[in-house]
Write an enzyme that holds these catalytic residues in place. Sequence first.
Site, PDB file in Angstrom:
ATOM      1  CE1 TYR A 154      -0.767   2.967   9.685  1.00  7.34           C
ATOM      2  CE2 TYR A 154      -0.401   0.781  10.641  1.00  7.34           C
ATOM      3  CZ  TYR A 154      -1.187   1.667   9.910  1.00  7.34           C
ATOM      4  OH  TYR A 154      -2.396   1.252   9.418  1.00  7.34           O
TER       5      TYR A 154
ATOM      6  CG  HIS B  75      -1.741  -1.225   1.354  1.00  6.89           C
ATOM      7  ND1 HIS B  75      -2.090  -1.769   2.575  1.00  6.89           N
ATOM      8  CD2 HIS B  75      -2.301  -2.043   0.413  1.00  6.89           C
ATOM      9  CE1 HIS B  75      -2.823  -2.855   2.383  1.00  6.89           C
ATOM     10  NE2 HIS B  75      -2.955  -3.045   1.082  1.00  6.89           N
TER      11      HIS B  75
END
Length: 466
Positions: free
Chosen positions: A129, A66
């Site tokens: 993240y 992605h």
Amino acid sequence: MTELTIEPTAIPGLLVVRLPLHGDSRGWFKENWQREKMVALGLPDFGPVQNNMSFNAKRGATRGIHTEPWDKFVSVAVGRVFAAWVDMRAGDSFGNTFSIEIGPDVAVFVPRGVGNSYQALEDGTVYSYLVNDHYVPGKVYPALNLRDETAAIPWPIPLDSAEVEISDKDQANPRLADVVPMQPKKTLIVGAKGQLGRALSRVFPDADQVDLDELDISDPAAVAAWPWQEYAVVLNAAAYTAVDLAETPEGRRTSWVANATAPALLAHAATEHRLTLVHVSSDYVFDGTATRHTEDEPLSPLGVYGQSKAAGDIAVQTTPRHYLVRTSWVIGEGKNFVLTMRSLAEQGVSPSVVSDQIGRLTFTTTLADAIAHLLTTGAPYGVYNVSNGGDPLSWQAIAAEVFALSGRSKDDVAATTTEDYFKGAVDAGKPISPRPLNSVLDLTRLEATGFTPPDQLTALRAYLAE
């Protein structure tokens, strides 16, 4: 591991961060994100605004590849993960790959436009993240097939293994040959129709260009609605420069809106969206009593125009990534002093010009080149004086040079004082702004970055020859 370290990779901007783990029989502790230490070692100060967690129930769970339009800082909380990245940005590094096994002791900084993928190597894996923009549901970003032959990612658990679980969406992602590369963020020129705006558009030909009819930067709603996430740099060449009219009630309001309110709104947007803001200011923020004006001189404007520009200067310096460029006596395309003097010379007129205002011309070509230099070289953010170089001259001396270059005698330009020149206007009740008598800008800081502006008389000859 006892020291924090940062390592580059084959993908520009993708950084591996080795994190010290401090543990005992109870477990371990780590500083997963430590801005001061990491920035000091070279990690971009990317300004995270969101923290996401991903839990993978079973070994073999595989996600990606992605690509998102933001930077991220990826680390593992529990377990181990094989991680791979593919550069999906337009440019020479498009298609570059990098992979690494990461556990709690390794983190990776991933720049905007680099595709990411993860394969859980243990049951119950958790990775987190930080990202520096908010996720927008429904938006589609570039993706790459996990099996792409060009990337040839060495998955520890083969993708055909019964252990591997991949979503239907990720199974359908295209091969690299069919991926549309992510373009870099853009540059926006505000005030593109003005003298400086036109010069900037030649130096930044790929920049988006707007004027007030397209983006009213003094309107909070218009500024808030603009798609700033598409941009990296904003060049503000818009200003109200009618110095004398600024002394009228209507001009005062217009000057403050254009020169103070608008830069303040841009500075707020720049801070919120991590933009680099380039704003152009004026020698009129000083009273002209210094022999040479340095960037650090306290502001001391005489008139409304200078006061509004000084307020804009203060506002712009509140945003971290700013280049505040102070300039003087700007000459470019359109009506200006040099072209007026040439026209008078051609018409046989012998004017009187003030000789007690001293400074240097700044040609918009020089100003635009200096701005490009600051941006491309990554000069330290802050305030820079920019004008052409050479010995300072009075307006009368510059007019005399224009006359000589136009085939007239320098003696045809008479000298007068600022007070005498404006006496008739004052007697007639016309608005007149006070002028700084000394507008000489110190260029030491600019020259220290490696940019030496051309001599003003050399630039004047070239300008008139064109």
